[in-house]
Write a protein that holds these residues in place. Structure first.
Motif, mmCIF file in Angstrom:
data_model
loop_
_atom_site.group_PDB
_atom_site.id
_atom_site.type_symbol
_atom_site.label_atom_id
_atom_site.label_comp_id
_atom_site.label_asym_id
_atom_site.label_seq_id
_atom_site.Cartn_x
_atom_site.Cartn_y
_atom_site.Cartn_z
ATOM 1 N N LEU A 23 140.304 43.779 40.513
ATOM 2 C CA LEU A 23 139.751 42.558 39.894
ATOM 3 C C LEU A 23 138.373 43.553 39.339
ATOM 4 O O LEU A 23 137.967 43.086 38.248
ATOM 5 N N ILE A 50 137.690 38.034 52.203
ATOM 6 C CA ILE A 50 138.967 37.342 52.895
ATOM 7 C C ILE A 50 139.847 38.391 52.676
ATOM 8 O O ILE A 50 140.414 38.680 53.967
ATOM 9 N N VAL A 77 144.406 41.503 42.087
ATOM 10 C CA VAL A 77 144.785 40.262 41.345
ATOM 11 C C VAL A 77 146.386 40.361 42.152
ATOM 12 O O VAL A 77 147.012 40.944 41.829
ATOM 13 N N GLN A 78 146.532 39.279 42.750
ATOM 14 C CA GLN A 78 147.816 39.194 43.493
ATOM 15 C C GLN A 78 148.944 38.295 42.932
ATOM 16 O O GLN A 78 148.616 37.483 41.829
ATOM 17 N N ASP A 79 150.245 38.621 43.186
ATOM 18 C CA ASP A 79 151.393 37.801 42.300
ATOM 19 C C ASP A 79 151.427 36.456 43.139
ATOM 20 O O ASP A 79 151.085 36.240 43.853
ATOM 21 N N ASP A 80 152.288 35.829 42.234
ATOM 22 C CA ASP A 80 152.615 34.541 42.710
ATOM 23 C C ASP A 80 153.709 34.753 43.694
ATOM 24 O O ASP A 80 154.942 34.814 43.550
ATOM 25 N N LEU A 81 153.293 34.382 44.877
ATOM 26 C CA LEU A 81 154.264 34.476 45.911
ATOM 27 C C LEU A 81 155.616 33.435 46.009
ATOM 28 O O LEU A 81 156.605 33.869 46.324
ATOM 29 N N GLU A 82 155.308 32.388 45.661
ATOM 30 C CA GLU A 82 156.410 31.364 45.737
ATOM 31 C C GLU A 82 157.350 31.551 44.706
ATOM 32 O O GLU A 82 158.581 31.682 44.904
ATOM 33 N N ASP A 83 156.776 32.141 43.698
ATOM 34 C CA ASP A 83 157.728 32.764 42.454
ATOM 35 C C ASP A 83 158.621 33.548 42.914
ATOM 36 O O ASP A 83 159.933 33.768 42.565
ATOM 37 N N ARG A 103 159.667 34.324 45.970
ATOM 38 C CA ARG A 103 160.420 33.905 46.907
ATOM 39 C C ARG A 103 161.732 33.307 46.434
ATOM 40 O O ARG A 103 162.867 33.483 46.761
ATOM 41 N N VAL A 104 161.327 32.346 45.253
ATOM 42 C CA VAL A 104 162.424 31.565 44.650
ATOM 43 C C VAL A 104 163.424 32.718 43.993
ATOM 44 O O VAL A 104 164.728 32.656 43.979
ATOM 45 N N ALA A 142 167.851 27.756 46.591
ATOM 46 C CA ALA A 142 166.373 27.905 46.659
ATOM 47 C C ALA A 142 165.924 26.991 47.922
ATOM 48 O O ALA A 142 164.663 27.159 48.220
ATOM 49 N N PHE A 143 166.650 25.967 48.470
ATOM 50 C CA PHE A 143 166.145 25.388 49.475
ATOM 51 C C PHE A 143 167.296 24.978 50.371
ATOM 52 O O PHE A 143 168.488 25.144 50.044
#
Lengths: 169, 522
Positions: free
Chosen positions: A30, A102, A108-114, A116-117, A127-128
């Motif tokens: 960043l 933290i 800059v991090q990636d979208d983790l939920e994306d 995972r899907v 997906a579920f």
């Protein structure tokens, strides 16, 4: 007729600043992205000055001849843009520092939920989890359970209980 | 018409002053709440006054008495005032919701001291963007609301919010830089940034430069409005914010981008050169957005993806470049602001009641919270376009306009719209099933939903239903708005009555436009 062609040097400066800014914007850390944002913002500010025409005297009536005044409006807009970029940069730096506190890094991090899907989709999994999407029996086991008219006792071919414990009749 | 131009700056000025006052009183949470509610109520009243007054004639205020285009002008026409009214109604409801949430949580979750000033600054930025008659003032309005949104999104500074906030801040900064570049190009080409004067001068410059300017502006607003392929940042960042913040973002911020697209497309580039490109982008946004929603397991992300998808409907209406299409698009924007915010507020209530937003962990809410079930069902069906609600009416208007256009891209989009509507219904019903009808895997703890939080959600859902009731007059209003938007001369005539200068001081200061070339004319 005022000569409004821009100076090549300024245009080159804009090009270099924007190019370097975009390159840094695509970095992972960043802090480097913030540097890229600053350079990009300053490149666009110089573009504004280019848009304002040739440089001249201070645009105050009585001080400079009216045909030699520089254009004050782009200068005002550039000042506003500089101040806005200042505020945004300060906020971004604070966020980078907080991320450091933290995560011990400021990437800059990636979208983790994306992710995972996408992973589950690549593995051809649902997906579920759902009550009616769980595959508990294979097609052969299902077929073995179904009654048919051949007269054979069902399950005689496989002879084994299904995974849910029921022995096919 | 009595001179109501003094009301025009109120929706911008009142929240800004209240923000300063709230910041000064940062130790007194109660006082902050009172200030916010009073300021937003007064701004809502001012917006309604403007809404009624703008139906007769566009209200123009030359700020500081300097005539446009020498000075900045605020323009309240039918579209601006409609957007203002709906936005302030929605922000007021969300404010009451968050006040009740703050009281309930005992300020453990959100640092309330900064919440109220930032929230008010956000509404002031939105109002400035809607009222601006100047491309650079539009940029300033965008920056005001973006800066406030950065703070609201990262409230509390938790790890997840910093992660999502970084993405959001960087993408928004890129869109701001592109917008600034577009303003520089516009100034270099025409010598002005005033929208009315740009509308007069743009037809005279090189068509290639016009195209560059149009594309730059569309990209900048497209990032803000989350049009595919610039929409990936929205489902990444919006769901991580606190529930009321997500509700306000979903309802307002993307619609400011859509408003900017409407304003520039109808006023500055009325020849409709990029309509096919916009139609393609609308179709892609609709389909990709809803397919993303279908794949989600988290209800907040699901609703975020439907938000992206339904932006496609509004772009569809704009790209048709017809009175019917534009009118339906404006109706759809009005409906969508209300319904999407209501849905996010209800999802916040679900998160509170069920303890989670994952559809795997929620369940059986219909039995333990029947009011919540109704509150979810009504806006969800409204979003999916089930008759007789406003979503159905908006979509019917868009489909009628698409069929009337008759070209094959429009027909393709009609098919795409219906498919997206069905897929929205599928995604919504799936969420309804898992969260409300199926049994929960683990028994949910009993949590009380305070009336202060349920009340605003009920009010917004009722507002969404009331749009159905007043759909006739509302459609009439949007048709008049669309007719006026598609005739740019009316806008130019109200801002620059004699074609060169607005009312106010300027003749002694600047040179008359007839004697010199545009570069001197400031």
């Amino acid at each position: 007729m005022i000569d409004t062609s821009p100076s090549l040097a300024l245009v080159l400066v804009v090009g270099v600043l924007v190019a370097v800014g975009v390159y840094l914007l695509l970095e992972r850390s960043l802090s480097r992205v913030v540097l890229g944002v600053i350079l990009l913002g300053n490149g666009v500010n110089v573009l504004f000055l280019v848009a304002g025409g040739a440089a001249g005297g201070a645009p105050i009536i009585g001080l400079t001849d009216e045909s030699e005044m520089s254009d004050p409006l782009p200068q005002a807009m550039v000042l506003t843009a500089i101040v806005i970029t200042l505020g945004m940069t300060a906020f971004l730096l604070a966020m980078a520092y907080r991320s450091w506190q933290i995560n011990a890094h400021d990437e800059v991090q990636d979208d983790l939920e994306d992710r995972r899907v996408a992973r589950r989709a690549a593995a051809d999994q649902a997906a579920f989890a759902d009550a009616d999407t769980e595959q508990t029996t294979t097609l052969d086991e299902d077929a073995a359970e179904v009654r048919d008219e051949t007269g054979e006792p069902d399950g005689a071919a496989s002879g084994a209980a299904g995974p849910d414990g029921r022995v096919p009749r | 018409m009595s001179d109501l131009t003094w009301v025009v700056p109120l929706p911008v000025v009142l929240p800004l002053f209240a923000a300063g006052l709230a910041l000064a009183l940062w130790r007194h949470g109660r006082a902050q709440g009172v200030i916010s509610v009073v300021a937003l109520t007064a701004s809502l009243a001012a917006s309604v006054v403007l809404l009624v007054a703008a139906d007769d004639a566009t209200l123009v205020l030359d700020v500081g008495g300097w005539s446009a285009p020498v000075g900045i002008s605020l323009v309240a026409d039918r579209l601006s005032t409609l957007m203002l009214t709906v936005s302030f109604a929605v922000t007021l409801a969300v404010l009451v919701y968050s006040l009740a949430q703050g009281v309930e949580d005992g300020d453990a979750e959100t640092p309330v001291a900064i919440f109220h000033p930032t929230y008010l600054v956000l509404t002031a930025g939105v109002a400035n963007a809607f009222l601006s008659g100047d491309l650079f003032n539009l940029y300033v309005g965008f920056e005001i609301l973006l800066a406030a949104s950065y703070v609201l999104l990262t409230l509390g500074g938790t790890g997840e919010r910093i992660r999502a906030g970084t993405i959001y801040v960087l993408v928004s900064l890129v869109s701001s830089v592109i917008f600034l570049t577009a303003i520089a190009v516009a100034y270099a080409a025409t010598g002005t940034v005033n929208l009315a004067q740009l509308a007069l001068r743009l037809p005279e410059i090189d068509p290639g430069i016009q195209l560059v300017l149009q594309l730059l502006l569309l990209i900048a607003f497209g990032i803000k409005a989350a049009i595919f392929p610039m929409s990936a940042w929205l489902p990444d960042s919006y769901p991580t914010a606190p529930a009321p913040v997500t509700a306000v973002f979903a309802g307002l911020l993307t619609k400011v981008g859509v408003y900017a697209v409407i304003r520039t497309q109808t006023l500055l580039f009325p020849d409709g050169r990029l309509d096919d490109l916009l139609l393609g982008a609308a179709l892609a946004t609709m389909v990709v957005g809803i397919l993303g929603a279908v794949a989600q397991n988290d209800i907040k992300r699901l609703v975020s993806f439907t938000l992206v998808s339904h932006i496609g409907y509004m772009i569809f209406g704009i790209a048709l470049s017809s009175d019917a299409g534009l009118s339906s698009a404006i109706f759809y924007v009005t409906h969508h602001i209300t319904v999407q915010t209501a849905l996010f507020l209800v999802v916040g209530l679900m998160e509170r009641r069920g303890g989670s937003t994952s559809l795997d962990e929620l369940g059986g809410l219909a039995k333990i919270a029947p009011v919540l079930a109704v509150l979810f069902f009504v806006p969800a069906m409204n979003l999916a376009g089930i008759p007789p609600m406003s979503g159905f009416l908006g979509k019917t208007g868009l489909l009628q306009a698409g069929v009337a256009a008759g070209t094959w891209p429009a027909t393709l989009l009609v098919v795409g719209s219906v498919t997206t509507s069905l897929l929205t219904l599928y995604a919504i019903v799936k969420a309804w099933n898992k969260a409300f009808w199926q049994a929960a895997p683990v028994e949910l703890p009993a949590v009380r939903l305070p009336a202060g939080m349920v009340g605003p959600a009920v009010a917004l859902v009722a507002l969404g239903v009331s749009i159905t009731v007043v759909a006739g007059p509302l459609f009439g209003y949007t048709e008049r708005a669309a007719a006026m938007l598609r005739d740019p001369d009316q806008y130019v005539a109200s801002v620059l009555p004699d074609g060169a200068r607005g009312e106010g001081l300027s003749d002694d200061v600047a040179l008359a436009p007839s004697d010199t070339d545009p570069q001197d004319d400031r």
